[in-house]
Design an enzyme around this catalytic site. Structure first.
Site, PDB file in Angstrom:
ATOM      1  N   ASN A   7       0.759  -0.979  -0.026  1.00 49.63           N
ATOM      2  CA  ASN A   7       0.025   0.191   0.049  1.00 49.63           C
ATOM      3  C   ASN A   7       0.776   1.250  -0.150  1.00 49.63           C
ATOM      4  O   ASN A   7       1.730   1.662   0.712  1.00 49.63           O
ATOM      5  CB  ASN A   7      -0.682   0.207   1.235  1.00 49.63           C
ATOM      6  CG  ASN A   7      -1.434   1.283   1.359  1.00 49.63           C
ATOM      7  OD1 ASN A   7      -2.383   1.650   0.347  1.00 49.63           O
ATOM      8  ND2 ASN A   7      -2.304   1.056   2.174  1.00 49.63           N
ATOM      9  N   ARG A  90      -2.573  -1.992  -3.568  1.00 49.37           N
ATOM     10  CA  ARG A  90      -3.348  -1.022  -3.380  1.00 49.37           C
ATOM     11  C   ARG A  90      -3.232  -0.042  -4.257  1.00 49.37           C
ATOM     12  O   ARG A  90      -2.260   1.106  -4.569  1.00 49.37           O
ATOM     13  CB  ARG A  90      -3.842  -0.167  -2.245  1.00 49.37           C
ATOM     14  CG  ARG A  90      -4.485   0.223  -2.021  1.00 49.37           C
ATOM     15  CD  ARG A  90      -4.925   0.766  -0.270  1.00 49.37           C
ATOM     16  NE  ARG A  90      -6.532   1.726  -1.092  1.00 49.37           N
ATOM     17  CZ  ARG A  90      -6.141   3.035   0.223  1.00 49.37           C
ATOM     18  NH1 ARG A  90      -5.348   3.144   1.101  1.00 49.37           N
ATOM     19  NH2 ARG A  90      -7.815   3.706   0.281  1.00 49.37           N
ATOM     20  N   HIS A 179     -13.186   2.624  -0.485  1.00 50.62           N
ATOM     21  CA  HIS A 179     -13.345   1.260   0.653  1.00 50.62           C
ATOM     22  C   HIS A 179     -13.800   0.481   0.120  1.00 50.62           C
ATOM     23  O   HIS A 179     -13.744  -0.485   1.016  1.00 50.62           O
ATOM     24  CB  HIS A 179     -13.721   1.690   1.470  1.00 50.62           C
ATOM     25  CG  HIS A 179     -13.758   2.665   3.511  1.00 50.62           C
ATOM     26  ND1 HIS A 179     -14.160   3.849   3.619  1.00 50.62           N
ATOM     27  CD2 HIS A 179     -11.549   2.894   2.709  1.00 50.62           C
ATOM     28  CE1 HIS A 179     -13.791   4.279   3.674  1.00 50.62           C
ATOM     29  NE2 HIS A 179     -12.279   4.137   3.839  1.00 50.62           N
ATOM     30  N   LEU A 208     -16.392   2.688   9.367  1.00 53.51           N
ATOM     31  CA  LEU A 208     -16.037   3.821  10.127  1.00 53.51           C
ATOM     32  C   LEU A 208     -14.829   3.540  10.685  1.00 53.51           C
ATOM     33  O   LEU A 208     -13.981   3.034  11.680  1.00 53.51           O
ATOM     34  CB  LEU A 208     -17.225   3.814  11.465  1.00 53.51           C
ATOM     35  CG  LEU A 208     -19.084   3.667  10.669  1.00 53.51           C
ATOM     36  CD1 LEU A 208     -19.699   2.968  12.297  1.00 53.51           C
ATOM     37  CD2 LEU A 208     -19.404   4.282   9.908  1.00 53.51           C
ATOM     38  N   ARG A 240     -13.518  15.422   7.411  1.00 49.43           N
ATOM     39  CA  ARG A 240     -13.993  15.606   6.414  1.00 49.43           C
ATOM     40  C   ARG A 240     -15.675  15.778   6.869  1.00 49.43           C
ATOM     41  O   ARG A 240     -16.493  15.131   7.922  1.00 49.43           O
ATOM     42  CB  ARG A 240     -13.908  14.128   5.253  1.00 49.43           C
ATOM     43  CG  ARG A 240     -13.035  14.369   5.022  1.00 49.43           C
ATOM     44  CD  ARG A 240     -12.978  13.277   3.679  1.00 49.43           C
ATOM     45  NE  ARG A 240     -11.373  12.297   3.181  1.00 49.43           N
ATOM     46  CZ  ARG A 240     -11.572  11.999   2.925  1.00 49.43           C
ATOM     47  NH1 ARG A 240     -12.292  10.338   3.876  1.00 49.43           N
ATOM     48  NH2 ARG A 240     -10.118  10.975   2.723  1.00 49.43           N
ATOM     49  N   ASP A 281      -9.781  12.363  16.044  1.00 52.47           N
ATOM     50  CA  ASP A 281     -10.213  11.114  16.955  1.00 52.47           C
ATOM     51  C   ASP A 281     -11.564  10.577  17.549  1.00 52.47           C
ATOM     52  O   ASP A 281     -11.712  11.666  18.540  1.00 52.47           O
ATOM     53  CB  ASP A 281      -8.830  10.852  17.282  1.00 52.47           C
ATOM     54  CG  ASP A 281      -8.725   9.447  18.294  1.00 52.47           C
ATOM     55  OD1 ASP A 281      -9.657   8.848  18.630  1.00 52.47           O
ATOM     56  OD2 ASP A 281      -7.193   9.033  17.214  1.00 52.47           O
ATOM     57  N   GLU A 332     -15.067  -1.462  14.660  1.00 51.89           N
ATOM     58  CA  GLU A 332     -15.209  -2.195  15.745  1.00 51.89           C
ATOM     59  C   GLU A 332     -15.028  -2.271  17.117  1.00 51.89           C
ATOM     60  O   GLU A 332     -14.765  -3.262  18.154  1.00 51.89           O
ATOM     61  CB  GLU A 332     -13.681  -3.182  14.849  1.00 51.89           C
ATOM     62  CG  GLU A 332     -13.847  -3.263  13.918  1.00 51.89           C
ATOM     63  CD  GLU A 332     -12.797  -3.456  12.763  1.00 51.89           C
ATOM     64  OE1 GLU A 332     -11.220  -3.430  13.870  1.00 51.89           O
ATOM     65  OE2 GLU A 332     -12.382  -2.999  11.359  1.00 51.89           O
ATOM     66  N   GLU A 384      -8.071  -5.537   4.949  1.00 50.66           N
ATOM     67  CA  GLU A 384      -7.814  -5.077   3.534  1.00 50.66           C
ATOM     68  C   GLU A 384      -7.066  -5.569   3.127  1.00 50.66           C
ATOM     69  O   GLU A 384      -6.924  -6.478   1.567  1.00 50.66           O
ATOM     70  CB  GLU A 384      -7.898  -3.769   3.125  1.00 50.66           C
ATOM     71  CG  GLU A 384      -8.785  -2.730   3.233  1.00 50.66           C
ATOM     72  CD  GLU A 384      -8.479  -1.415   3.946  1.00 50.66           C
ATOM     73  OE1 GLU A 384      -8.546  -0.777   4.560  1.00 50.66           O
ATOM     74  OE2 GLU A 384      -9.409  -0.339   2.671  1.00 50.66           O
TER      75      GLU A 384
HETATM   76  P1  ADP Z   1      -8.130   4.354   8.830  1.00 49.89           P
HETATM   77  O1  ADP Z   1      -9.527   4.588   8.045  1.00 49.89           O
HETATM   78  O2  ADP Z   1      -6.995   5.071   9.203  1.00 49.89           O
HETATM   79  O3  ADP Z   1      -7.538   2.632   8.734  1.00 49.89           O
HETATM   80  P2  ADP Z   1      -9.067   3.295  11.374  1.00 49.89           P
HETATM   81  O4  ADP Z   1      -9.890   2.323  10.980  1.00 49.89           O
HETATM   82  O5  ADP Z   1      -8.124   3.081  12.787  1.00 49.89           O
HETATM   83  O6  ADP Z   1      -8.593   4.920  10.873  1.00 49.89           O
HETATM   84  O7  ADP Z   1     -10.041   3.743  12.515  1.00 49.89           O
HETATM   85  C1  ADP Z   1      -9.729   6.044  13.417  1.00 49.89           C
HETATM   86  C2  ADP Z   1     -10.722   5.651  14.255  1.00 49.89           C
HETATM   87  O8  ADP Z   1     -11.032   4.940  15.329  1.00 49.89           O
HETATM   88  C3  ADP Z   1     -10.373   6.579  15.028  1.00 49.89           C
HETATM   89  O9  ADP Z   1     -11.538   7.427  14.922  1.00 49.89           O
HETATM   90  C4  ADP Z   1     -10.307   5.989  16.381  1.00 49.89           C
HETATM   91  O10 ADP Z   1     -10.592   7.094  17.240  1.00 49.89           O
HETATM   92  C5  ADP Z   1     -10.916   4.596  16.422  1.00 49.89           C
HETATM   93  N1  ADP Z   1     -10.789   3.666  17.327  1.00 49.89           N
HETATM   94  C6  ADP Z   1      -9.438   2.976  17.163  1.00 49.89           C
HETATM   95  N2  ADP Z   1      -9.842   2.243  17.784  1.00 49.89           N
HETATM   96  C7  ADP Z   1     -10.425   2.338  18.929  1.00 49.89           C
HETATM   97  C8  ADP Z   1     -11.013   1.671  20.423  1.00 49.89           C
HETATM   98  N3  ADP Z   1     -10.319   0.508  20.830  1.00 49.89           N
HETATM   99  N4  ADP Z   1     -12.062   2.684  20.604  1.00 49.89           N
HETATM  100  C9  ADP Z   1     -12.345   3.995  20.711  1.00 49.89           C
HETATM  101  N5  ADP Z   1     -12.672   4.073  18.960  1.00 49.89           N
HETATM  102  C10 ADP Z   1     -11.074   3.646  18.508  1.00 49.89           C
END
Ligand code: ADP
Length: 403
Positions: A7, A90, A179, A208, A240, A281, A332, A384
């Protein structure tokens, strides 16, 4: 067969080396800050974990460095690059040309180049990764796996915008969706969990993460998705805005905003960070909410509301839905958001089970609807890279059989 998944981003390369068809990860790593003085490298494998700082000037040097670490006598996991039989890349934008993963040929490279116009931040670094691996691992079969490909099945009534048709003809302006590898991967996992063929199921998949998108999948084919011409449309995301009345842009232009200023505003300063004023975040926002920050609470509320609206509209699109799936960092890990976007929908066939929702095992596929729920709700960790490895393995096997 050993399959390397690459990637390649604007200043980073992520990779995983898989043993297929066993689907085991032999090594995974990340090279960041390419082009800076102190590029950062880390790799995890059965040989342990290694972190290094080194100056890597460009992607070609980066791929060469990654290969040297994979074959390193102390930290490496293979003795020669010849052990790598397939490489899956990717690629973000495949335009209207690609509805699935393909073996990379000169023609495919030219088409990816042509679609750089639609994804100027992504396709060029994806191509740098392809060209570097072609140079350093010439014996491997290379495959391109497109973020847009899975959504090429969306019908015209859903992918066109209601603007002059000539703009679609002239500039290819339409919904592409992104995605795709993740939506397709979790849909396939869901089919195997419920022991049905994917072509027998209608699903809504919610990816998400920092970027967020949702897809309506009818009998295994994407029929609508929330991201559009670019990843900006649809759900509220970390930075966004998602859906917005375009007239806001004309109004702000009159107030002195430039085109690039508006681009920055909607892509980098909006969404969760724009509303909360504190963070993109979700974990930080929950912390802030607990500390009594009302704008963090509002950002979370808005996020859930937009998601609920989309789920409702896709229930109508599919007419009959078998499963709803949550995935991505937020999907998740965040039980509150899953509940807020789905509870109270018993009349629509969704009976949410809050105890199951609260007690899922991290990293495992879980059902969070009640046994009585007509529509099953699942949390399925996305992968992915594995999705790309599976496609690449199939392409490599097919190519070898032909040779
Ligand atoms: P990307 O799209 O960059 O791959 P991720 O799938 O890792 O991002 O998602 C990032 C988001 O997931 C952030 O908003 C983060 O706060 C949330 N997140 C990741 N781990 C946890 C967790 N253990 N509990 C709650 N939210 C989480």
């Amino acid at each position: 067969m050993k399959i390397l998944v690459i990637n390649s981003g604007s200043s980073s390369v992520k990779y995983q080396l898989f043993q297929m068809p066993e689907e085991t990860v032999i090594a995974r790593g990340l090279l960041e800050k390419i082009g800076e003085e102190n590029s950062l490298f880390c790799q995890k494998s059965i040989k342990g974990e290694i972190e290094l700082k080194n100056q890597i000037r460009n992607h070609e040097e980066g791929i060469n460095f990654i290969i040297s670490m994979l074959t390193d006598s102390r930290h490496g996991v293979i003795s020669s690059v010849n052990e790598i039989e397939g490489i899956g890349h990717r690629v973000v934008h495949g335009g209207e040309e690609f509805n699935g993963s393909v073996r990379i040929t000169g023609d495919v490279v030219r088409k990816i180049e042509a679609y750089s116009d639609l994804a100027p931040l992504h396709n060029p670094p994806n191509l740098m990764g392809i060209k570097a691996t072609q140079k350093y691992i010439p014996g491997a079969i290379q495959a391109a796996c497109f973020d847009t490909a899975f959504h090429q099945s969306i019908p015209q009534k859903a992918y066109l915008y209601a603007i002059p048709y000539s703009l679609y003809e002239q500039y290819h302006i339409r919904r592409y969706g992104f995605h795709g590898t993740s939506h397709r991967y979790v849909a396939m996992r869901c089919a195997s969990i419920v022991r049905e063929g994917i072509h027998a199921l209608n699903m809504i998949t919610c990816h998400l993460g920092n970027g967020c998108s949702i897809a309506a999948i009818e009998k295994g084919r994407s029929v609508d998705t929330s991201m559009g011409f670019t990843p900006l449309e649809g759900l509220i995301m970390g930075t966004r805005s998602g859906d917005i009345d375009p007239a806001v842009m004309f109004y702000l232009e009159n107030k002195g905003y430039t085109c690039s200023g508006l681009n920055d505003l909607l892509n980098k300063k909006s969404g969760l960070v724009g509303i909360s004023g504190v963070s993109n975040d979700m974990r930080n926002l929950f912390q802030e909410k607990e500390n009594g920050n009302p704008r963090a609470a509002l950002a979370i509320d808005m996020f859930c509301y937009r998601l609920r609206k989309y789920i409702g509209s896709y229930l109508a699109v599919l007419k009959q839905t078998d499963a709803i799936i949550f995935t991505g960092g937020i999907g998740e890990n965040n039980a509150y958001i899953r509940r807020e976007s789905l509870d109270g929908l018993e009349a629509l066939g969704i009976v949410f089970d809050d105890a199951r929702n609260q007690n899922i095992q991290r990293g495992r596929d879980s059902c969070i609807s009640a046994d009585s729920s007509r529509i099953k709700v699942f949390v399925i960790p996305t992968n992915e890279e594995l999705g790309i490895a599976i496609d690449t393995y199939e392409i490599a096997q097919r190519s070898k059989q032909k040779e």
